[in-house]
Design a protein around this motif. Structure first.
Motif, PDB file in Angstrom:
ATOM      1  N   GLY A  40       5.538 -14.491   3.517  1.00 38.20           N
ATOM      2  CA  GLY A  40       5.364 -14.797   2.095  1.00 38.20           C
ATOM      3  C   GLY A  40       5.011 -16.260   1.897  1.00 38.20           C
ATOM      4  N   ARG A  41       3.955 -16.529   1.162  1.00 34.82           N
ATOM      5  CA  ARG A  41       3.462 -17.907   1.002  1.00 34.82           C
ATOM      6  C   ARG A  41       4.429 -18.782   0.222  1.00 34.82           C
ATOM      7  NH1 ARG A  41       1.222 -14.435  -2.108  1.00 34.82           N
ATOM      8  NH2 ARG A  41       0.871 -14.803  -4.326  1.00 34.82           N
ATOM      9  N   SER A  42       5.250 -18.215  -0.627  1.00 37.16           N
ATOM     10  CA  SER A  42       6.229 -19.004  -1.380  1.00 37.16           C
ATOM     11  C   SER A  42       7.613 -18.915  -0.757  1.00 37.16           C
ATOM     12  CB  SER A  42       6.304 -18.524  -2.825  1.00 37.16           C
ATOM     13  OG  SER A  42       5.065 -18.687  -3.464  1.00 37.16           O
ATOM     14  N   SER A  43       8.004 -17.715  -0.374  1.00 35.06           N
ATOM     15  CA  SER A  43       9.355 -17.494   0.132  1.00 35.06           C
ATOM     16  C   SER A  43       9.526 -17.860   1.601  1.00 35.06           C
ATOM     17  CB  SER A  43       9.748 -16.027  -0.048  1.00 35.06           C
ATOM     18  OG  SER A  43       8.981 -15.211   0.844  1.00 35.06           O
ATOM     19  N   GLY A  44       8.453 -17.741   2.388  1.00 34.06           N
ATOM     20  CA  GLY A  44       8.565 -17.946   3.828  1.00 34.06           C
ATOM     21  C   GLY A  44       9.224 -16.775   4.538  1.00 34.06           C
ATOM     22  N   GLU A  45       9.512 -15.716   3.781  1.00 36.60           N
ATOM     23  CA  GLU A  45      10.173 -14.527   4.333  1.00 36.60           C
ATOM     24  C   GLU A  45       9.146 -13.540   4.888  1.00 36.60           C
ATOM     25  OE1 GLU A  45      13.548 -13.954   4.453  1.00 36.60           O
ATOM     26  OE2 GLU A  45      13.726 -16.022   3.732  1.00 36.60           O
ATOM     27  N   PRO A  46       9.547 -12.734   5.880  1.00 41.27           N
ATOM     28  CA  PRO A  46       8.630 -11.701   6.385  1.00 41.27           C
ATOM     29  C   PRO A  46       8.340 -10.661   5.304  1.00 41.27           C
ATOM     30  CG  PRO A  46      10.587 -11.889   7.788  1.00 41.27           C
ATOM     31  CD  PRO A  46      10.807 -12.747   6.586  1.00 41.27           C
ATOM     32  N   ARG A  47       7.090 -10.238   5.235  1.00 44.53           N
ATOM     33  CA  ARG A  47       6.641  -9.211   4.290  1.00 44.53           C
ATOM     34  C   ARG A  47       5.903  -8.144   5.077  1.00 44.53           C
ATOM     35  NH1 ARG A  47      10.123 -10.599   0.880  1.00 44.53           N
ATOM     36  NH2 ARG A  47       9.737 -12.475  -0.340  1.00 44.53           N
ATOM     37  N   TYR A  48       5.952  -6.909   4.579  1.00 42.74           N
ATOM     38  CA  TYR A  48       5.366  -5.785   5.284  1.00 42.74           C
ATOM     39  C   TYR A  48       4.503  -4.951   4.342  1.00 42.74           C
ATOM     40  CZ  TYR A  48       9.279  -7.009   8.289  1.00 42.74           C
ATOM     41  OH  TYR A  48      10.162  -7.707   9.078  1.00 42.74           O
ATOM     42  N   VAL A  49       3.374  -4.485   4.862  1.00 42.99           N
ATOM     43  CA  VAL A  49       2.518  -3.601   4.096  1.00 42.99           C
ATOM     44  C   VAL A  49       1.810  -2.661   5.073  1.00 42.99           C
ATOM     45  CG1 VAL A  49       0.555  -5.215   4.074  1.00 42.99           C
ATOM     46  CG2 VAL A  49       0.746  -3.469   2.300  1.00 42.99           C
ATOM     47  N   VAL A  50       1.689  -1.403   4.692  1.00 42.97           N
ATOM     48  CA  VAL A  50       0.933  -0.436   5.488  1.00 42.97           C
ATOM     49  C   VAL A  50      -0.449  -0.312   4.864  1.00 42.97           C
ATOM     50  CG1 VAL A  50       0.772   1.964   6.244  1.00 42.97           C
ATOM     51  CG2 VAL A  50       2.985   0.797   6.250  1.00 42.97           C
ATOM     52  N   LEU A  51      -1.471  -0.453   5.700  1.00 47.84           N
ATOM     53  CA  LEU A  51      -2.854  -0.434   5.249  1.00 47.84           C
ATOM     54  C   LEU A  51      -3.679   0.514   6.096  1.00 47.84           C
ATOM     55  CD1 LEU A  51      -3.132  -4.297   5.010  1.00 47.84           C
ATOM     56  CD2 LEU A  51      -3.021  -2.740   3.060  1.00 47.84           C
ATOM     57  N   GLU A  52      -4.783   0.960   5.538  1.00 50.14           N
ATOM     58  CA  GLU A  52      -5.701   1.816   6.280  1.00 50.14           C
ATOM     59  C   GLU A  52      -6.741   0.953   6.975  1.00 50.14           C
ATOM     60  OE1 GLU A  52      -8.824   5.511   5.652  1.00 50.14           O
ATOM     61  OE2 GLU A  52      -7.792   4.666   3.933  1.00 50.14           O
ATOM     62  N   ALA A  53      -7.008   1.278   8.237  1.00 48.87           N
ATOM     63  CA  ALA A  53      -8.053   0.581   8.980  1.00 48.87           C
ATOM     64  C   ALA A  53      -9.404   1.121   8.531  1.00 48.87           C
ATOM     65  CB  ALA A  53      -7.876   0.802  10.477  1.00 48.87           C
ATOM     66  N   VAL A  54     -10.283   0.237   8.123  1.00 46.67           N
ATOM     67  CA  VAL A  54     -11.636   0.625   7.746  1.00 46.67           C
ATOM     68  C   VAL A  54     -12.434   0.895   9.015  1.00 46.67           C
ATOM     69  CG1 VAL A  54     -13.773  -0.175   6.659  1.00 46.67           C
ATOM     70  CG2 VAL A  54     -11.570  -0.649   5.588  1.00 46.67           C
TER      71      VAL A  54
END
Length: 147
Positions: A40-54
């Motif tokens: 996270g750019r403000s928090s510095g905490e790890p963030r997670y997101v699942v995305l589709e590979a194009v």
């Protein structure tokens, strides 16, 4: 708003696959879906997101689209710090670096996607257009290179 567009805005539904990836069960999605871990750019905490590979130009490179444009939190976080981790297939938390594709690369990526996956292109185009008012050709694409 279409069902697909509504589902993409349903937080618990789009976050549900994170549990599978973190349990090292990402292989159930094949190489089509990935878990992107970023800071996270403000928090510095790890963030997670699942995305589709194009597309996957090589085993160590994957291209993803920012379907919500430049306002996507994961996109903004990667612009602030391109270092991340990727889980895809049987690979878990591999170090990676992200970079935004330039306009020429984006046009090539979209042309290949349109050619290789015409039905998915048509459906995704409609969902993106309805969700953010841009076409699939206009959203940013990010290439993630795993080390």
């Amino acid at each position: 708003m279409s069902l697909a567009a509504r589902l993409l805005r349903t937080r618990w539904l789009v976050r549900a696959p994170i549990v599978l990836f973190r349990a090292r069960l990402g292989f159930v999605f094949g190489g089509r879906m990935l878990l992107l871990e970023h800071v996270g750019r403000s928090s510095g905490e790890p963030r997670y997101v699942v995305l589709e590979a194009v597309e996957r130009p090589s085993p160590d490179r994957v291209v993803i689209a920012s379907g919500f444009g430049t306002t996507s939190q994961w996109f903004q976080n990667l612009q602030a710090d391109p270092n991340c981790h990727v889980s895809i297939g049987r690979r878990h938390r591999v170090r990676a670096v992200a970079r935004v594709a330039d306009d020429a690369e984006r046009a090539e990526i979209v042309a290949r996607y349109r050619h290789d996956h015409p039905k998915a292109y048509a459906e995704l185009s409609g969902v993106i257009q309805e969700s953010i008012g841009k076409t699939i050709d206009e959203v940013p694409y990010v290439e993630v290179t795993m080390s």
